[in-house]
Structures are given as C-alpha cells and as structure tokens.
Design a protein around this motif. Structure first.
Motif, PDB file in Angstrom:
ATOM      1  N   ALA A 141      24.861  69.668  -4.795  1.00  0.00           N
ATOM      2  CA  ALA A 141      24.232  69.667  -6.122  1.00  0.00           C
ATOM      3  C   ALA A 141      24.545  68.371  -6.862  1.00  0.00           C
ATOM      4  CB  ALA A 141      24.713  70.869  -6.925  1.00  0.00           C
ATOM      5  N   TYR A 142      25.811  67.919  -6.789  1.00  0.00           N
ATOM      6  CA  TYR A 142      26.181  66.657  -7.428  1.00  0.00           C
ATOM      7  C   TYR A 142      25.435  65.494  -6.783  1.00  0.00           C
ATOM      8  CZ  TYR A 142      30.073  69.119  -9.715  1.00  0.00           C
ATOM      9  OH  TYR A 142      30.829  69.980 -10.471  1.00  0.00           O
ATOM     10  N   HIS A 143      25.322  65.563  -5.459  1.00  0.00           N
ATOM     11  CA  HIS A 143      24.618  64.513  -4.721  1.00  0.00           C
ATOM     12  C   HIS A 143      23.145  64.458  -5.117  1.00  0.00           C
ATOM     13  CE1 HIS A 143      23.016  62.153  -1.445  1.00  0.00           C
ATOM     14  NE2 HIS A 143      22.357  63.183  -0.965  1.00  0.00           N
ATOM     15  N   MET A 144      22.525  65.619  -5.298  1.00  0.00           N
ATOM     16  CA  MET A 144      21.093  65.669  -5.614  1.00  0.00           C
ATOM     17  C   MET A 144      20.790  65.117  -7.004  1.00  0.00           C
ATOM     18  SD  MET A 144      18.432  68.802  -4.962  1.00  0.00           S
ATOM     19  CE  MET A 144      19.222  69.913  -6.115  1.00  0.00           C
ATOM     20  N   LEU A 145      21.788  65.074  -7.881  1.00  0.00           N
ATOM     21  CA  LEU A 145      21.581  64.515  -9.215  1.00  0.00           C
ATOM     22  C   LEU A 145      20.991  63.107  -9.162  1.00  0.00           C
ATOM     23  CD1 LEU A 145      24.634  65.443 -11.489  1.00  0.00           C
ATOM     24  CD2 LEU A 145      22.223  65.889 -11.953  1.00  0.00           C
ATOM     25  N   SER A 146      21.345  62.359  -8.116  1.00  0.00           N
ATOM     26  CA  SER A 146      20.888  60.964  -8.035  1.00  0.00           C
ATOM     27  C   SER A 146      19.367  60.866  -8.002  1.00  0.00           C
ATOM     28  CB  SER A 146      21.478  60.281  -6.793  1.00  0.00           C
ATOM     29  OG  SER A 146      21.043  60.935  -5.615  1.00  0.00           O
ATOM     30  N   ASP A 147      18.681  61.933  -7.562  1.00  0.00           N
ATOM     31  CA  ASP A 147      17.218  61.907  -7.522  1.00  0.00           C
ATOM     32  C   ASP A 147      16.592  61.987  -8.902  1.00  0.00           C
ATOM     33  OD1 ASP A 147      16.947  61.740  -4.717  1.00  0.00           O
ATOM     34  OD2 ASP A 147      17.389  63.880  -4.551  1.00  0.00           O
ATOM     35  N   ILE A 164      34.618  53.415  -9.906  1.00  0.00           N
ATOM     36  CA  ILE A 164      35.289  53.926 -11.096  1.00  0.00           C
ATOM     37  C   ILE A 164      35.029  55.427 -11.204  1.00  0.00           C
ATOM     38  CG2 ILE A 164      35.416  53.787 -13.611  1.00  0.00           C
ATOM     39  CD1 ILE A 164      34.538  50.900 -13.389  1.00  0.00           C
ATOM     40  N   ILE A 165      36.057  56.194 -11.377  1.00  0.00           N
ATOM     41  CA  ILE A 165      35.932  57.638 -11.469  1.00  0.00           C
ATOM     42  C   ILE A 165      35.984  58.049 -12.939  1.00  0.00           C
ATOM     43  CG2 ILE A 165      36.911  59.848 -10.763  1.00  0.00           C
ATOM     44  CD1 ILE A 165      38.275  58.371  -8.459  1.00  0.00           C
ATOM     45  N   THR A 166      34.887  58.573 -13.447  1.00  0.00           N
ATOM     46  CA  THR A 166      34.869  59.036 -14.830  1.00  0.00           C
ATOM     47  C   THR A 166      35.563  60.384 -14.919  1.00  0.00           C
ATOM     48  OG1 THR A 166      32.802  60.189 -14.561  1.00  0.00           O
ATOM     49  CG2 THR A 166      32.661  57.890 -15.200  1.00  0.00           C
ATOM     50  N   LYS A 167      35.906  60.788 -16.110  1.00  0.00           N
ATOM     51  CA  LYS A 167      36.587  62.063 -16.285  1.00  0.00           C
ATOM     52  C   LYS A 167      35.742  63.232 -15.777  1.00  0.00           C
ATOM     53  CE  LYS A 167      38.980  64.934 -19.670  1.00  0.00           C
ATOM     54  NZ  LYS A 167      39.397  65.070 -21.089  1.00  0.00           N
ATOM     55  N   PRO A 168      34.434  63.331 -16.146  1.00  0.00           N
ATOM     56  CA  PRO A 168      33.639  64.446 -15.606  1.00  0.00           C
ATOM     57  C   PRO A 168      33.504  64.370 -14.089  1.00  0.00           C
ATOM     58  CG  PRO A 168      32.539  63.449 -17.493  1.00  0.00           C
ATOM     59  CD  PRO A 168      33.656  62.537 -17.097  1.00  0.00           C
ATOM     60  N   GLU A 169      33.379  63.156 -13.574  1.00  0.00           N
ATOM     61  CA  GLU A 169      33.183  62.997 -12.139  1.00  0.00           C
ATOM     62  C   GLU A 169      34.409  63.435 -11.369  1.00  0.00           C
ATOM     63  OE1 GLU A 169      32.406  59.009 -10.969  1.00  0.00           O
ATOM     64  OE2 GLU A 169      31.085  59.606  -9.331  1.00  0.00           O
ATOM     65  N   ALA A 170      35.575  63.341 -12.004  1.00  0.00           N
ATOM     66  CA  ALA A 170      36.813  63.713 -11.331  1.00  0.00           C
ATOM     67  C   ALA A 170      36.877  65.205 -11.020  1.00  0.00           C
ATOM     68  CB  ALA A 170      38.019  63.313 -12.188  1.00  0.00           C
ATOM     69  N   GLU A 171      35.992  65.985 -11.652  1.00  0.00           N
ATOM     70  CA  GLU A 171      35.982  67.421 -11.416  1.00  0.00           C
ATOM     71  C   GLU A 171      35.383  67.784 -10.057  1.00  0.00           C
ATOM     72  OE1 GLU A 171      37.561  69.180 -13.357  1.00  0.00           O
ATOM     73  OE2 GLU A 171      37.646  68.099 -15.242  1.00  0.00           O
ATOM     74  N   CYS A 172      34.639  66.880  -9.432  1.00  0.00           N
ATOM     75  CA  CYS A 172      34.049  67.168  -8.127  1.00  0.00           C
ATOM     76  C   CYS A 172      34.704  66.269  -7.078  1.00  0.00           C
ATOM     77  CB  CYS A 172      32.536  66.953  -8.163  1.00  0.00           C
ATOM     78  SG  CYS A 172      32.020  65.341  -8.770  1.00  0.00           S
ATOM     79  N   ASP A 173      34.334  66.482  -5.840  1.00  0.00           N
ATOM     80  CA  ASP A 173      34.905  65.713  -4.741  1.00  0.00           C
ATOM     81  C   ASP A 173      34.207  64.352  -4.673  1.00  0.00           C
ATOM     82  OD1 ASP A 173      35.776  64.630  -2.342  1.00  0.00           O
ATOM     83  OD2 ASP A 173      35.888  66.582  -1.355  1.00  0.00           O
ATOM     84  N   VAL A 174      34.774  63.371  -5.349  1.00  0.00           N
ATOM     85  CA  VAL A 174      34.146  62.059  -5.486  1.00  0.00           C
ATOM     86  C   VAL A 174      33.941  61.382  -4.139  1.00  0.00           C
ATOM     87  CG1 VAL A 174      34.350  59.773  -6.532  1.00  0.00           C
ATOM     88  CG2 VAL A 174      35.125  61.789  -7.782  1.00  0.00           C
ATOM     89  N   ASP A 175      34.956  61.435  -3.293  1.00  0.00           N
ATOM     90  CA  ASP A 175      34.850  60.774  -1.992  1.00  0.00           C
ATOM     91  C   ASP A 175      33.748  61.404  -1.133  1.00  0.00           C
ATOM     92  OD1 ASP A 175      36.869  59.019  -2.599  1.00  0.00           O
ATOM     93  OD2 ASP A 175      38.451  60.285  -1.755  1.00  0.00           O
ATOM     94  N   ILE A 221      31.052  62.980  -2.207  1.00  0.00           N
ATOM     95  CA  ILE A 221      29.746  62.622  -2.763  1.00  0.00           C
ATOM     96  C   ILE A 221      29.406  61.168  -2.454  1.00  0.00           C
ATOM     97  CG2 ILE A 221      28.416  62.391  -4.905  1.00  0.00           C
ATOM     98  CD1 ILE A 221      30.192  64.743  -5.935  1.00  0.00           C
ATOM     99  N   ALA A 222      30.402  60.307  -2.532  1.00  0.00           N
ATOM    100  CA  ALA A 222      30.181  58.895  -2.196  1.00  0.00           C
ATOM    101  C   ALA A 222      29.755  58.755  -0.734  1.00  0.00           C
ATOM    102  CB  ALA A 222      31.452  58.089  -2.452  1.00  0.00           C
ATOM    103  N   PHE A 223      30.345  59.571   0.136  1.00  0.00           N
ATOM    104  CA  PHE A 223      29.981  59.528   1.552  1.00  0.00           C
ATOM    105  C   PHE A 223      28.552  60.019   1.756  1.00  0.00           C
ATOM    106  CE2 PHE A 223      29.959  61.627   5.819  1.00  0.00           C
ATOM    107  CZ  PHE A 223      30.000  60.462   6.562  1.00  0.00           C
ATOM    108  N   LEU A 224      28.169  61.087   1.047  1.00  0.00           N
ATOM    109  CA  LEU A 224      26.801  61.592   1.140  1.00  0.00           C
ATOM    110  C   LEU A 224      25.799  60.542   0.662  1.00  0.00           C
ATOM    111  CD1 LEU A 224      27.265  65.244  -0.182  1.00  0.00           C
ATOM    112  CD2 LEU A 224      26.963  64.508   2.190  1.00  0.00           C
ATOM    113  N   GLU A 225      26.152  59.849  -0.394  1.00  0.00           N
ATOM    114  CA  GLU A 225      25.270  58.797  -0.907  1.00  0.00           C
ATOM    115  C   GLU A 225      25.154  57.639   0.077  1.00  0.00           C
ATOM    116  OE1 GLU A 225      27.059  57.932  -4.638  1.00  0.00           O
ATOM    117  OE2 GLU A 225      26.223  59.708  -5.633  1.00  0.00           O
ATOM    118  N   GLU A 226      26.258  57.332   0.748  1.00  0.00           N
ATOM    119  CA  GLU A 226      26.230  56.252   1.744  1.00  0.00           C
ATOM    120  C   GLU A 226      25.349  56.653   2.925  1.00  0.00           C
ATOM    121  OE1 GLU A 226      26.767  53.998   5.105  1.00  0.00           O
ATOM    122  OE2 GLU A 226      27.755  55.964   5.048  1.00  0.00           O
ATOM    123  N   LEU A 227      25.467  57.911   3.350  1.00  0.00           N
ATOM    124  CA  LEU A 227      24.602  58.401   4.425  1.00  0.00           C
ATOM    125  C   LEU A 227      23.138  58.268   4.029  1.00  0.00           C
ATOM    126  CD1 LEU A 227      26.221  61.713   5.794  1.00  0.00           C
ATOM    127  CD2 LEU A 227      25.945  59.540   7.003  1.00  0.00           C
TER     128      LEU A 227
END
Length: 341
Positions: free
Chosen positions: A52-58, A79-90, A92-98
């Motif tokens: 769901a976090y990953h799909m936000l980019s669309d 940079i990890i924002t405070k709200p972003e820290a609530e999810c698995d940042v790494d 999501i970053a990997f999903l975005e890289e894929l």
C-alpha cells in the motif's frame, strides 16, 4: 486544486487519490475525512501493507513544495521522515528500485527477466497503472475483456447445452436405457456446480499461485494467467477470463472428465453455470458497491484481504467453503462502521 482532486499528505509529499477512491479496499468513507490531511497515522492504525505504501507513488503530485523533511537517514542516503519511519522504509525502497527496472510505457511481458530473482515480491506489490503485455496489437487486444462479454458469450452456450441435454435424457422417447428423471437431472447439475467450486479453489491455489521459480518462461506464463491480476488489480478490463482461452480450457477439461463421470455434459452445464457466477462475482467484488451485511460485502472484504495482506490464503472468491476445508480461511478484521465504495 480543482474540486475533483483529492489531495492527502504522507511523509511531506502530496498525493492525489481521486482516481483511487472507489477502488480503495477500505471504502470511500474511510478516506473522506482525510482530504487535505495526513494519512500516515491512519495507515499505521489499520495495518496497511508495504504494498500500500509502495502504491502511493502512483498518485504522487509532482510539484515542488515544503517537504518537511525530518528524521534520520537510511544506509543508502534516503532521508527518513517521521511518518515514513512508521513503515518498513528499506522494504519500500527495494520495491521502488524493482519497479524502476521496468519501463511501463512498453510491453511488460518481455521485461520480466529484469525482476526475475524477486518476481514473487514484485508481483504481489500492486500498482495503480495500465499494463501492456504484447507489442503485437492483435495479441494485446485479445487480453482485454469487458465484463459483459463473458455472459454474452457463455449464457447461450449454457442454455443450448442445458436444453439439449434435458431433451436428450429427460424428455426423450424410446430412451429407457439412458433416461433420467427431473430430480436426477437436477442432481447432475448440482454435482457439476459443486465440482466447479472445488475446481475454482484448486486452480486459484495450486495453479494461479504456483511458484514459477527463476525460469523466465514460467514467470511469463504465471504473469499471463494470474500474476498480472495481482500486479494491476484495479484494471477492470483484465479481471474476467477472455472467452476464447476459457473455451479451450473448458473443452480440455470436459475431454478429461468424459470417461470418469456419467452424463458429463449435464454436469458440465452445472460447472459452466458455476464458472459464470464466479467470474461475475470476481468482477463485482473488485468494482461493485455492496451494502454492509450482505454476502457480497463480506466477499469483497475477504478478496481484498487476499490481494493486499494474505496472498497465500483466502483463495475462495465466490465462497469460503474450500478455504474452510483446506484451512486457508482468513478472519477479516471486524469494524464498528460500514464501508462504502
């Protein structure tokens, strides 16, 4: 912004969810109150997946502005924002890289080798996009199926087979050796219908969700028959089965069961009826707006759970029967309010 826009905030960025409102698995009414506000807290409260976090980019609004960047820095410099820290940042970053390895303006099927080692993770991370499969226009056209084409194609076939079998075996003359009563005819139809429900579960669990491993051909096959539906689950033109491939499968299955079952064509009529109901329910639980307390409301939430939380459970679409039998049932979270779509 225009009144039709639906801006929300997350991690200092703005996202326009207008196109997604009706498709949101949690309903329109759960989002309405967050127009123009941050959704970080509510996404955490209701246990949204990394997908769901990953799909936000669309839905990201591409404009400059105050990013309010606060918080730490990841190992790769993000940079990890405070709200972003609530999810698995790494994660999501990997999903975005894929995702960045593929060019969505070109046919996806020929690019799947780029994400092959991580295909299962990629295919279960949904996006809100249109997906082109083939460069050949004719092949591509055959992959689109409006929902109403399915009943237009199958209802005449079901009626023809049903009536012809009825007159051949029930209302026939001089057919004592093969005559069936009305009750027996109905029994064969019901048997075929129940057999379809088992087939629906079996195909979904053991064929559509098989692990293709690292074979590019198997990955492409999986993506064609079901992976695409998990990757782009909101594409309404690819949520029912194209009639011609379906007809080929039906003929193959009938040929296989012909020597096993008595009165196979009568049973096939029951199974085809079950299949048609299944395909219509599948489309409806994705795009319909069932009312709270109804059967379809429960199945819509159940199927959403399969798409976005439990990919290896909740395989039933028209019913939960075989999920109970094979212990793949999922208990969907109870809410103290009704969802609206």
């Amino acid at each position: 912004m225009a009144s039709k826009d639906f801006p929300v905030k997350f991690a200092g960025e703005t996202y326009d969810l207008n196109k997604f409102l009706k498709d949101h698995p949690g309903g329109v009414n759960t989002l309405e109150r967050y127009r123009g506000r941050s959704i970080a807290g509510v996404m955490k409260t209701y246990g949204h997946s990394d997908s769901a976090y990953h799909m936000l980019s669309d839905f990201k609004v591409k404009s400059a502005g105050d990013r309010n960047l606060t918080g730490g820095v990841s190992e790769n410099g993000r940079i990890i924002t405070k709200p972003e820290a609530e999810c698995d940042v790494d994660e999501i970053a990997f999903l975005e890289e894929l995702e960045s390895r593929l060019d969505w303006s070109k046919p996806i099927l020929s690019q799947l080798h780029k994400i092959a080692p991580h295909y299962q993770k990629w295919v279960n991370s949904a996006v809100y996009r249109k997906c082109r499969l083939f460069s050949n226009p004719m092949l591509e056209y055959m992959t689109f199926t409006p929902w109403y084409v399915v009943p237009i194609f199958w209802i005449p076939i079901i009626l023809y087979l049903g009536l012809s079998q009825y007159f051949d075996y029930v209302q026939c003359e001089d057919c004592e050796d093969r005559h069936v009563t009305n009750i027996q005819f109905i029994w064969h139809l019901v048997f075929g219908f129940i057999f379809w429900t088992f087939l629906e579960y079996s195909l979904h669990r053991w064929v559509f969700h098989y692990d293709p491993g690292s074979s590019i051909r198997m990955i492409q096959m999986h993506f064609l028959i079901h992976g695409m539906h998990h990757k782009v689950p909101f594409d309404g033109l690819r949520q029912v089965f194209p009639p011609i491939p379906a007809l080929v499968i039906v003929i193959t299955l009938v040929t296989l069961i012909w020597p096993i079952f008595t009165y196979p064509l009568i049973k096939a009529v029951g199974s085809l009826t079950g299949y048609l109901i299944y395909d219509m329910i599948h489309y409806y639980v994705h795009h319909g707006s069932p009312s709270d307390g109804t059967y379809f409301y429960a199945m819509k939430r159940y199927h959403s759970n399969h798409h976005f939380l439990n990919h290896d459970k909740a395989f039933g679409i028209s019913s939960k029967l075989w999920d109970h039998v094979f212990k793949t049932i999922v208990q969907v979270k109870k809410l103290n309010f009704a969802l609206r779509w």
